[in-house]
Design a protein around this motif. Structure first.
Motif, PDB file in Angstrom:
ATOM      1  N   PHE A 187       1.023  -1.091   0.004  1.00 20.75           N
ATOM      2  CA  PHE A 187      -0.014   0.000   0.030  1.00 20.75           C
ATOM      3  C   PHE A 187       0.620   1.300  -0.100  1.00 20.75           C
ATOM      4  N   LEU A 188       1.943   1.051   0.546  1.00 22.62           N
ATOM      5  CA  LEU A 188       2.873   2.307   0.940  1.00 22.62           C
ATOM      6  C   LEU A 188       4.137   2.292   0.039  1.00 22.62           C
ATOM      7  N   GLU A 189       4.078   1.555  -1.219  1.00 19.50           N
ATOM      8  CA  GLU A 189       5.330   1.656  -1.883  1.00 19.50           C
ATOM      9  C   GLU A 189       5.520   3.203  -2.537  1.00 19.50           C
ATOM     10  N   LYS A 190       6.796   3.424  -2.602  1.00 18.33           N
ATOM     11  CA  LYS A 190       7.070   5.013  -2.943  1.00 18.33           C
ATOM     12  C   LYS A 190       6.769   5.944  -2.260  1.00 18.33           C
ATOM     13  N   GLU A 191       6.226   5.929  -1.004  1.00 19.02           N
ATOM     14  CA  GLU A 191       5.864   6.873  -0.121  1.00 19.02           C
ATOM     15  C   GLU A 191       6.504   7.087   1.249  1.00 19.02           C
ATOM     16  N   ILE A 192       7.308   5.854   1.321  1.00 18.82           N
ATOM     17  CA  ILE A 192       8.237   5.877   2.518  1.00 18.82           C
ATOM     18  C   ILE A 192       9.672   5.763   2.590  1.00 18.82           C
ATOM     19  N   ASN A 193      10.424   5.977   3.667  1.00 21.89           N
ATOM     20  CA  ASN A 193      11.738   5.497   3.588  1.00 21.89           C
ATOM     21  C   ASN A 193      12.042   4.101   4.127  1.00 21.89           C
ATOM     22  N   ILE A 194      12.748   3.249   3.453  1.00 21.38           N
ATOM     23  CA  ILE A 194      12.553   1.859   3.306  1.00 21.38           C
ATOM     24  C   ILE A 194      13.210   1.535   4.981  1.00 21.38           C
ATOM     25  N   SER A 212       1.678   2.076  19.152  1.00 24.04           N
ATOM     26  CA  SER A 212       0.273   2.761  19.014  1.00 24.04           C
ATOM     27  C   SER A 212       0.523   4.145  19.773  1.00 24.04           C
ATOM     28  N   SER A 213       1.218   4.081  21.022  1.00 27.96           N
ATOM     29  CA  SER A 213       1.569   5.454  21.508  1.00 27.96           C
ATOM     30  C   SER A 213       2.629   6.456  20.569  1.00 27.96           C
ATOM     31  N   LEU A 214       3.304   6.202  19.948  1.00 25.83           N
ATOM     32  CA  LEU A 214       4.093   7.066  19.282  1.00 25.83           C
ATOM     33  C   LEU A 214       3.250   8.116  18.349  1.00 25.83           C
ATOM     34  N   PHE A 215       2.290   7.663  17.767  1.00 27.03           N
ATOM     35  CA  PHE A 215       1.463   8.720  16.778  1.00 27.03           C
ATOM     36  C   PHE A 215       0.908   9.854  17.913  1.00 27.03           C
ATOM     37  N   SER A 216       0.789   9.541  18.954  1.00 27.77           N
ATOM     38  CA  SER A 216       0.339  10.702  19.943  1.00 27.77           C
ATOM     39  C   SER A 216       1.720  11.816  20.217  1.00 27.77           C
ATOM     40  N   TYR A 217       2.907  11.471  19.975  1.00 26.13           N
ATOM     41  CA  TYR A 217       3.825  12.333  19.993  1.00 26.13           C
ATOM     42  C   TYR A 217       4.482  12.928  18.647  1.00 26.13           C
ATOM     43  N   LYS A 218       3.813  12.901  17.799  1.00 30.20           N
ATOM     44  CA  LYS A 218       4.402  13.548  16.563  1.00 30.20           C
ATOM     45  C   LYS A 218       5.131  14.904  16.714  1.00 30.20           C
ATOM     46  N   GLU A 219       4.801  15.918  17.369  1.00 31.67           N
ATOM     47  CA  GLU A 219       5.377  17.084  17.485  1.00 31.67           C
ATOM     48  C   GLU A 219       6.677  16.937  18.292  1.00 31.67           C
ATOM     49  N   TYR A 220       6.621  16.290  19.235  1.00 32.88           N
ATOM     50  CA  TYR A 220       7.862  16.105  19.894  1.00 32.88           C
ATOM     51  C   TYR A 220       8.875  15.425  19.404  1.00 32.88           C
ATOM     52  N   LEU A 221       8.570  14.339  18.338  1.00 39.02           N
ATOM     53  CA  LEU A 221       9.602  13.327  17.740  1.00 39.02           C
ATOM     54  C   LEU A 221      10.076  13.784  16.402  1.00 39.02           C
ATOM     55  N   CYS A 222       9.149  14.646  15.730  1.00 36.83           N
ATOM     56  CA  CYS A 222       9.780  14.986  14.399  1.00 36.83           C
ATOM     57  C   CYS A 222      10.597  16.418  14.420  1.00 36.83           C
ATOM     58  N   GLY A 223      11.397  16.397  13.408  1.00 41.36           N
ATOM     59  CA  GLY A 223      12.407  17.552  13.248  1.00 41.36           C
ATOM     60  C   GLY A 223      13.696  17.285  13.973  1.00 41.36           C
ATOM     61  N   SER A 224      14.066  18.657  14.366  1.00 38.58           N
ATOM     62  CA  SER A 224      15.381  18.587  15.146  1.00 38.58           C
ATOM     63  C   SER A 224      15.239  19.740  16.085  1.00 38.58           C
ATOM     64  N   TYR A 296       3.279   6.568   7.989  1.00 33.61           N
ATOM     65  CA  TYR A 296       3.586   5.183   8.507  1.00 33.61           C
ATOM     66  C   TYR A 296       2.815   4.754   9.266  1.00 33.61           C
ATOM     67  N   PHE A 297       1.778   5.417   9.743  1.00 35.19           N
ATOM     68  CA  PHE A 297       0.760   4.702  10.546  1.00 35.19           C
ATOM     69  C   PHE A 297      -0.694   4.726   9.872  1.00 35.19           C
ATOM     70  N   SER A 298      -0.549   4.668   8.626  1.00 35.69           N
ATOM     71  CA  SER A 298      -1.898   4.862   7.497  1.00 35.69           C
ATOM     72  C   SER A 298      -2.268   3.562   7.716  1.00 35.69           C
ATOM     73  N   LEU A 299      -1.950   2.575   7.942  1.00 32.89           N
ATOM     74  CA  LEU A 299      -2.608   1.186   7.989  1.00 32.89           C
ATOM     75  C   LEU A 299      -2.546   0.648   9.431  1.00 32.89           C
ATOM     76  N   ASN A 300      -2.882   1.784  10.378  1.00 34.34           N
ATOM     77  CA  ASN A 300      -3.162   1.211  11.598  1.00 34.34           C
ATOM     78  C   ASN A 300      -4.590   0.364  11.952  1.00 34.34           C
ATOM     79  N   PHE A 301      -5.231   0.616  10.812  1.00 33.73           N
ATOM     80  CA  PHE A 301      -6.731   0.080  10.722  1.00 33.73           C
ATOM     81  C   PHE A 301      -7.688   0.614  11.491  1.00 33.73           C
TER      82      PHE A 301
END
Length: 615
Positions: A187-194, A212-224, A296-301
């Motif tokens: 489903f995610l081919e060409k959309e992600i870093n392998i 499951s918990s990681l999705f809640s901390y996007k703003e903290y984890l992303c960037g530099s 990366y969480f788009s198939l969390n169903f």
């Protein structure tokens, strides 16, 4: 001819199974229901010998059963295994099964097993190196023709040797991971870093709670981290507390930390003091880029709002992270689903008579940022009014506690919180007033005894709100998004000091065109209309507005005001409200036209050359 004969690929085996079923059916038919089990078995044995058919019965994954079920399987095999021409092939983990059988054979499961198994065959233990080789071989089949610029060999080596090799303890582990990777990648081919994709899938398969918990901390984890900013150290401390909390959920702390370090440069900087900015030169759709994180969480169903995300908010997230998580949920247009979940959550806790200060803190944080929350259902004709959501939230929270004094203290804390708007506080107060049949449009009293608080407690809280009102500036009050609730209190109260404030409020605002425009705008209603589609409507009632200002005089004043510089000081919503006030004059005596539409507002703006703010 048996049914299995027509099944592709079954062939001779299916025909044999069909014969066995026919033999068993014939035996039961001939024996009837009155004969004992032994007689039936003897007849069946006779039929098997006469037909000279050989059978292999395979029972796999016995070790995955409960202890009682494992014991039952072996008891069953022991009691019926003496059928002729029949071989039982039992597949299981030796250690698990012998432990389960200890209760049967007086702490000696091995002895019991030896009595049943005639020919044991132990599969050789596959080495870690071989497992890894098979895994890589399977990956090569999934990821074909990957460009070099999309594959970070250093990150891959770190992930493979630091975590993957540890988690692949068996061929079953390998199959689970590879199957999940294969499904998601289709489903995610060409959309992600392998490498990131394999790392996050590793967590999904072997550490699902952390995943499951990681999705809640996007703003903290992303960037530099930008070390030039003064709050960088505070950001690092917050992220470290989040990571420590996540890592401690697993017994494999070192391996989880290694995965997070590979995935998120900010985590690497916290634990190894290597600048996170150096790892973001070429993101290539990496999970650490907030623009790519969600995929990366788009198939969390999960449909809409992830329940695991809400559980993280309710039960695990640090309280100083509440507002960020809520705003992330809001950004995805799921704030209504969050409120639905909280309503259900609090109702369940009411049944259990549970309460928790953490949940009150969460409620207050929601009220802090309420003006910024998006109503995803605003274009739905029959949606629940957004302001009522506040009442449902407070009501369901309060009802978890049967003590009215405790409820009063919660409400007092809300009313004294400077970060909650006066309009929201007034909305909550009106809910409490209505329960006691006060400030109701319908003056007929209902027999409602299910009060959140007593009348004396209500009077005490009422004084807090009234004091806040008379201490506020006129402009702050009239520009409050929930001014309508403040206005209802001002109109209905019998308090002399509040009545005097209200009169001064109207008089002072009417002295300037800007103040009058703000006042008129606050008196315009909004609704929905429909024909072939649903559209916004502006509800203008000159009789009602006339209680606050001279309508005839102000129609001309507002026409002139739309060309003046101060008109730009209004919000777009206020500007459109003023245009609707002017335009409605054309339909005042037309019973068929009870509202103004966006089309009419735009026509006036274009015809008169009025400049509106951009949305």
């Amino acid at each position: 001819m048996g049914l299995t004969t027509f099944v592709p690929g079954v062939g001779i085996l299916g025909t044999a199974a069909s014969k066995l079923l026919n033999i068993f059916g014939k035996t039961l038919s001939n024996s009837g229901l009155n004969k004992n089990i032994q007689k039936i078995k003897d007849d069946l044995v006779s039929e098997i010998k006469k037909n000279n058919i050989k059978f292999i019965i395979l029972i796999d994954d016995i070790d995955r059963l409960s202890t009682i079920d494992i014991q039952s399987v072996f008891k069953l095999v022991q009691s019926i295994a003496d059928f002729p021409n029949t071989i039982y092939l039992l597949a299981f983990d030796y250690d698990i099964v012998t432990r389960a059988l200890e209760e049967v054979q007086k702490d000696n499961g091995e002895s019991y097993l030896e009595k049943i198994i005639q020919t044991p065959f132990n599969l050789p233990v596959i080495s870690d190196v071989k497992t890894t080789q098979i895994f890589i071989s399977e990956l090569n089949k999934i990821f074909k023709n990957i460009p070099e610029d999309k594959f970070d060999t250093n990150a891959w080596a770190e992930l493979l040797h630091g975590s993957i090799s540890y988690y692949l303890q068996s061929l079953r582990d390998l199959a689970r991971l590879n199957n999940t990777i294969k499904l998601k990648y289709s489903f995610l081919e060409k959309e992600i870093n392998i490498v990131d994709f394999i790392g996050i899938t590793l967590l999904q398969v072997f550490e699902p709670k952390i995943y499951s918990s990681l999705f809640s901390y996007k703003e903290y984890l992303c960037g530099s981290f930008n070390n030039a900013f003064s709050n960088t150290e505070s950001q690092k401390e917050n992220l470290k507390s989040i990571c420590d909390m996540l890592i401690n959920r697993s017994g494999e702390n070192k391996h989880v930390l290694n995965i997070l370090t590979v995935l998120f440069p900010k985590v690497r900087e916290i634990y190894s003091n290597v600048s996170s900015s150096s790892f973001l030169v070429n993101n290539n759709g990496r999970i650490s880029d907030k623009h790519y994180f969600d995929r990366y969480f788009s198939l969390n169903f999960d449909v809409g709002l992830s329940l695991s995300q809400v559980d993280e908010l309710m039960l695990n997230a640090p309280e100083n992270n509440f507002e960020k998580i809520i705003l992330d949920i809001n950004e995805n247009n799921n704030s209504n689903l969050l409120l639905d979940y909280l309503d259900s959550f609090f109702k369940k806790l009411k049944e259990k008579n549970e309460e928790n200060e953490r949940w009150f803190t969460l409620v207050k944080h929601i009220l802090h940022i309420w003006p910024g929350l998006i109503n995803p259902e605003k274009n739905n004709f029959f949606s629940l009014p957004w302001e009522w959501r506040i009442r449902n939230l407070i009501q369901n929270f309060l009802q978890m506690n049967s003590d009215k004094n405790a409820r009063k203290n919660y409400l007092k804390s809300i009313f004294e919180d400077e970060n909650i708007s006066l309009g929201i506080k007034s909305n909550i107060l009106l809910m409490l007033e209505n329960e006691h049949n006060r400030y109701l449009a319908n003056t007929t009293c209902s027999q409602n005894n299910n009060f959140q608080i007593s009348l004396d407690q209500l009077f005490e809280l009422e004084q807090i709100i009234f004091q806040l009102i008379i201490s506020s500036s006129y402009y702050d009050i009239v520009n409050d998004e929930n001014f309508g609730f403040i206005r209802l209190l001002l109109e209905e109260t019998k308090e002399t000091r509040v009545q005097e404030f209200f009169e001064n409020f109207k008089m002072r605002l009417n002295k300037t065109k800007l103040g009058t425009a703000m006042l008129i705008s606050s008196l315009i209603g909004h609704g929905k209309g429909s024909n072939t589609s649903i559209f916004d409507t502006w509800l203008v009632n000159y009789e009602f507005i006339g209680k606050y200002c001279d309508v005839t005089n102000n129609l001309n004043r507002m026409k002139l005001f739309t060309k003046e510089a101060d008109f730009a000081k209004l919000t777009l919503k206020q500007q459109e409200n003023i245009i609707s006030f002017i335009v409605f004059k054309n339909f005042e005596n037309n019973d068929m036209e009870t509202y103004v539409t966006k089309k009419l507002i735009d026509e006036y703006v274009n015809t008169k050359g009025v400049i509106l703010k951009k949305n």
